[in-house]
Design a protein around this motif. Structure first.
Motif, PDB file in Angstrom:
ATOM      1  N   LEU A 181     -23.630 -17.561   9.300  1.00  0.00           N
ATOM      2  CA  LEU A 181     -24.233 -18.492  10.052  1.00  0.00           C
ATOM      3  C   LEU A 181     -23.683 -18.071  11.690  1.00  0.00           C
ATOM      4  N   ASP A 182     -23.237 -17.023  11.813  1.00  0.00           N
ATOM      5  CA  ASP A 182     -22.645 -16.601  13.046  1.00  0.00           C
ATOM      6  C   ASP A 182     -21.630 -17.330  13.480  1.00  0.00           C
ATOM      7  N   ILE A 183     -20.717 -17.764  12.495  1.00  0.00           N
ATOM      8  CA  ILE A 183     -19.689 -18.456  12.923  1.00  0.00           C
ATOM      9  C   ILE A 183     -18.564 -17.441  12.752  1.00  0.00           C
ATOM     10  N   ASP A 184     -17.841 -17.359  13.887  1.00  0.00           N
ATOM     11  CA  ASP A 184     -16.514 -16.375  13.875  1.00  0.00           C
ATOM     12  C   ASP A 184     -15.290 -17.398  13.641  1.00  0.00           C
ATOM     13  N   SER A 185     -14.103 -16.704  13.740  1.00  0.00           N
ATOM     14  CA  SER A 185     -12.970 -17.418  13.522  1.00  0.00           C
ATOM     15  C   SER A 185     -12.632 -18.563  14.293  1.00  0.00           C
ATOM     16  N   GLU A 186     -12.855 -18.275  15.891  1.00  0.00           N
ATOM     17  CA  GLU A 186     -12.645 -19.451  16.750  1.00  0.00           C
ATOM     18  C   GLU A 186     -13.745 -20.506  16.465  1.00  0.00           C
ATOM     19  N   LYS A 187     -14.809 -20.202  16.126  1.00  0.00           N
ATOM     20  CA  LYS A 187     -15.771 -21.507  15.752  1.00  0.00           C
ATOM     21  C   LYS A 187     -15.398 -22.070  14.387  1.00  0.00           C
ATOM     22  N   ALA A 188     -14.948 -21.322  13.469  1.00  0.00           N
ATOM     23  CA  ALA A 188     -14.565 -21.877  12.237  1.00  0.00           C
ATOM     24  C   ALA A 188     -13.323 -22.644  12.635  1.00  0.00           C
ATOM     25  N   ARG A 189     -12.352 -22.282  13.438  1.00  0.00           N
ATOM     26  CA  ARG A 189     -11.251 -23.074  13.600  1.00  0.00           C
ATOM     27  C   ARG A 189     -11.601 -24.477  14.478  1.00  0.00           C
ATOM     28  N   LEU A 190     -12.687 -24.349  15.251  1.00  0.00           N
ATOM     29  CA  LEU A 190     -13.028 -25.544  15.938  1.00  0.00           C
ATOM     30  C   LEU A 190     -13.908 -26.579  14.930  1.00  0.00           C
ATOM     31  N   THR A 191     -14.379 -25.749  14.016  1.00  0.00           N
ATOM     32  CA  THR A 191     -15.145 -26.805  13.253  1.00  0.00           C
ATOM     33  C   THR A 191     -14.155 -27.537  12.169  1.00  0.00           C
ATOM     34  N   PHE A 192     -13.311 -26.681  11.888  1.00  0.00           N
ATOM     35  CA  PHE A 192     -12.080 -27.449  10.835  1.00  0.00           C
ATOM     36  C   PHE A 192     -11.792 -28.577  11.779  1.00  0.00           C
ATOM     37  N   LEU A 193     -11.176 -28.285  13.103  1.00  0.00           N
ATOM     38  CA  LEU A 193     -10.460 -29.384  13.716  1.00  0.00           C
ATOM     39  C   LEU A 193     -11.308 -30.783  14.137  1.00  0.00           C
ATOM     40  N   ALA A 194     -12.634 -30.289  13.976  1.00  0.00           N
ATOM     41  CA  ALA A 194     -13.682 -31.457  14.525  1.00  0.00           C
ATOM     42  C   ALA A 194     -13.915 -32.452  13.197  1.00  0.00           C
ATOM     43  N   THR A 195     -13.512 -31.729  11.860  1.00  0.00           N
ATOM     44  CA  THR A 195     -14.080 -32.553  10.771  1.00  0.00           C
ATOM     45  C   THR A 195     -13.015 -33.648  10.701  1.00  0.00           C
ATOM     46  N   LYS A 196     -12.052 -33.883  11.434  1.00  0.00           N
ATOM     47  CA  LYS A 196     -11.481 -35.303  11.435  1.00  0.00           C
ATOM     48  C   LYS A 196     -11.810 -36.228  12.431  1.00  0.00           C
ATOM     49  N   ASP A 197     -12.776 -36.045  12.978  1.00  0.00           N
ATOM     50  CA  ASP A 197     -13.435 -36.805  14.003  1.00  0.00           C
ATOM     51  C   ASP A 197     -14.625 -37.444  13.686  1.00  0.00           C
ATOM     52  N   ILE A 198     -15.384 -36.792  12.846  1.00  0.00           N
ATOM     53  CA  ILE A 198     -16.876 -37.401  12.225  1.00  0.00           C
ATOM     54  C   ILE A 198     -16.913 -38.774  11.935  1.00  0.00           C
ATOM     55  N   ARG A 199     -15.844 -39.278  10.990  1.00  0.00           N
ATOM     56  CA  ARG A 199     -15.929 -40.731  10.750  1.00  0.00           C
ATOM     57  C   ARG A 199     -14.417 -40.913  10.264  1.00  0.00           C
ATOM     58  N   ASP A 200     -14.187 -42.312   9.891  1.00  0.00           N
ATOM     59  CA  ASP A 200     -12.964 -42.583   9.487  1.00  0.00           C
ATOM     60  C   ASP A 200     -12.748 -42.395   7.787  1.00  0.00           C
ATOM     61  N   LYS A 201     -12.683 -41.016   7.574  1.00  0.00           N
ATOM     62  CA  LYS A 201     -12.366 -40.667   6.282  1.00  0.00           C
ATOM     63  C   LYS A 201     -11.289 -39.663   6.258  1.00  0.00           C
ATOM     64  N   TYR A 202     -10.220 -39.836   5.343  1.00  0.00           N
ATOM     65  CA  TYR A 202      -9.074 -38.940   5.341  1.00  0.00           C
ATOM     66  C   TYR A 202      -9.530 -37.831   4.690  1.00  0.00           C
ATOM     67  N   VAL A 203      -9.511 -36.555   5.315  1.00  0.00           N
ATOM     68  CA  VAL A 203      -9.752 -35.358   4.677  1.00  0.00           C
ATOM     69  C   VAL A 203      -8.644 -34.213   5.146  1.00  0.00           C
ATOM     70  N   LEU A 204      -9.005 -33.306   4.756  1.00  0.00           N
ATOM     71  CA  LEU A 204      -7.785 -32.115   4.948  1.00  0.00           C
ATOM     72  C   LEU A 204      -7.385 -31.941   6.355  1.00  0.00           C
ATOM     73  N   ALA A 205      -8.012 -32.080   7.280  1.00  0.00           N
ATOM     74  CA  ALA A 205      -7.809 -31.768   8.490  1.00  0.00           C
ATOM     75  C   ALA A 205      -6.912 -32.961   9.041  1.00  0.00           C
ATOM     76  N   ARG A 206      -7.070 -33.975   8.619  1.00  0.00           N
ATOM     77  CA  ARG A 206      -6.246 -35.167   8.991  1.00  0.00           C
ATOM     78  C   ARG A 206      -5.045 -34.899   8.165  1.00  0.00           C
ATOM     79  N   LEU A 207      -4.791 -34.447   7.003  1.00  0.00           N
ATOM     80  CA  LEU A 207      -3.509 -34.346   6.311  1.00  0.00           C
ATOM     81  C   LEU A 207      -2.955 -33.322   7.164  1.00  0.00           C
TER      82      LEU A 207
END
Length: 483
Positions: free
Chosen positions: A443-469
């Motif tokens: 999907l043309d996702i390099d390490s930096e984009k993967a890192r930012l994707t992971f970090l952004a997952t805690k912001d989508i909505r109020d659900k406790y997921v891995l990034a918040r842990l």
């Protein structure tokens, strides 16, 4: 015996003779229609009304709006009787150019032969984005003289019809054309609103029809997407249990077990699915349906959606904003599940350091993170930032209590990870079998984009997921380094 029942039923109906259901018969749920009663045949019907034992130990009553699920070869022929069961006189048919060819023409023929008037609209677009344009187009072509909506399709068509049914107040039947996602039986629609992925309250289908003669002809990519969406449930159940321990979030073991059983049934049929084996396709379709019903039972998406779904949502938002590559929802969820499982494997061997966690949270600069978020997601970030003002996910005053609970229950949390998640190498092998890419570079996702994707997952909505842990533990940087 079944043939004899059919003959007797037709004879009684032809003479307008009322009759009663005999327990154990293949005729169920009679509905009054004019001067006679009309049955909805039970042949090939899933037994969806005994999925959960009652009363449930969780203390809640579990209900779902789905009245019936017909699954198997030739079940589309039962469409007229299902419409009659809903007391419908004139259905509105919604399809797109692809699903019209797959099943739409057959639906029209069946209704015509049954003498049922209908109105319809075919969305003339090669690809359908789940956005305001599609919903608006469906609404603008809707015939208000209709009293039933029949959707012919899968993801976007189904989600759009659920919204249309909710707005119109009419019942809804979905004729599935692909076992590609788990939303057939859910009461929400996954849409792009204001360029942000969101789940909108809508109306669950009253009757779901999955004719395997049709489903088996779906593109192989869509078959992979369906089981890919199921693979995501490894993570969703894990994170539901973790949040239950840390935050006291509602959790039901019966519902979780329902999803686990469906997931096991789907993965056991992975080989057959790729060969378009009807029984395997039916097993995956029914697994997807049961997962949707599980979400309805829980009243939230927790049983079926976790970090892997948020990875997918982030990629969809970037595709909307910047035209970056994206894939089908189930494919993306499966691709994301693999790195998420790897990150959890790292956590299984980690010993929490409370001082490190406190120092990390204390030094976290939300204003700086908002700048990064805006750069990575564009305008979509604004909705997420607005959500944070209401939800307070980064409220540092709430961190000590969560950290205390995490430290106190760390062994239990690790046990949950080990119980629920497959080994990453096993998951990778399964994805390869399903022809799903195992590298995010697809999907043309390099390490930096993967890192930012992971970090952004805690912001989508109020659900406790891995990034918040990870944020609570202060190990965000360590996990990012593994992506």
């Amino acid at each position: 015996c079944c043939r004899m029942v059919s003959i007797v039923r037709e004879y009684l109906l032809s003479d307008n003779i009322h009759y009663q259901v005999i327990p154990g018969s293949n005729i169920i749920n009679l509905q009054k229609t004019g001067q006679r009663t009309v049955p909805c045949p039970r042949e090939n019907a899933m037994n969806i009304h005994t999925l959960i034992k009652t009363p449930c130990p969780c203390g809640r009553d579990h209900t779902a709006s789905v009245k019936d699920v017909l699954s198997g070869p030739g079940v589309i022929a039962q469409l007229p009787s299902c419409a009659a069961r809903l007391n419908a006189k004139k259905p509105f048919l919604l399809s797109d150019v692809h699903t019209q060819k797959a099943a739409g023409q057959t639906v029209r023929r069946i209704l015509d032969e049954a003498g049922i008037a209908w109105s319809g609209y075919v969305i003339e677009k090669e690809t359908l984005p789940p956005d305001e344009w599609v919903v608006g187009s469906a609404v603008m072509h809707y015939d208000p003289s209709c009293d039933l909506i029949i959707g012919i399709g899968s993801g976007v068509i189904n989600d759009t019809c659920k919204l249309l049914a909710s707005v119109s107040g009419n019942p809804y039947i979905i004729v599935a054309t692909a076992p590609s996602m788990d939303g057939y039986a859910s009461a929400t629609s996954s849409m792009d609103r204001d360029e942000l992925k969101c789940s909108l309250p809508s109306r669950c289908a009253d009757i779901i029809i999955g004719d395997t003669d049709i489903l088996c002809q779906a593109p192989l990519h869509m078959l992979s997407s369906g089981i890919g969406d199921m693979i995501a449930k490894y993570v969703s159940i894990t994170e539901w249990r973790i949040s239950h321990v840390i935050n006291g979030e509602y959790y039901c073991e019966q519902i979780a077990q329902l999803v686990r059983s469906s997931l096991a049934k789907c993965t056991a049929n992975a080989d057959g699915l790729m060969k378009r084996d009807p029984e395997a396709v039916q097993a995956v379709f029914e697994g997807l349906i049961i997962t949707g019903i599980a979400m309805a039972y829980a009243g939230v998406s927790r049983p079926a959606s976790g970090s892997e779904h948020y990875f997918s949502h982030v990629w969809d938002m970037r595709a909307l904003q910047f035209g970056t590559p994206s894939e089908m929802h189930g494919i993306q969820c499966a691709m994301a599940a693999l790195p998420v499982v790897r990150l959890y494997e790292w956590l299984e061997h980690y010993t929490p350091d409370p001082e490190k966690a406190r120092a990390f949270v204390s030094s976290f600069d939300y204003d700086e993170w908002k700048t990064v978020l805006r750069s990575f997601l564009g305008e979509s970030a604004e909705t997420m930032i607005a959500l944070e003002q209401r939800e307070g996910k980064y409220d540092k005053t709430k961190h000590p209590a969560r950290l205390h609970t995490i430290l106190e229950h760390w062994d239990e949390l690790v046990r949950i990870m080990k119980e629920e998640l497959p080994a990453s190498h096993e998951l990778e092998a399964l994805l390869e079998k399903l022809h799903i890419p195992t590298e995010l570079s697809a999907l043309d996702i390099d390490s930096e984009k993967a890192r930012l994707t992971f970090l952004a997952t805690k912001d989508i909505r109020d659900k406790y997921v891995l990034a918040r842990l990870a944020w609570d533990l202060g190990v965000t940087d360590e996990l990012c380094a593994l992506l």
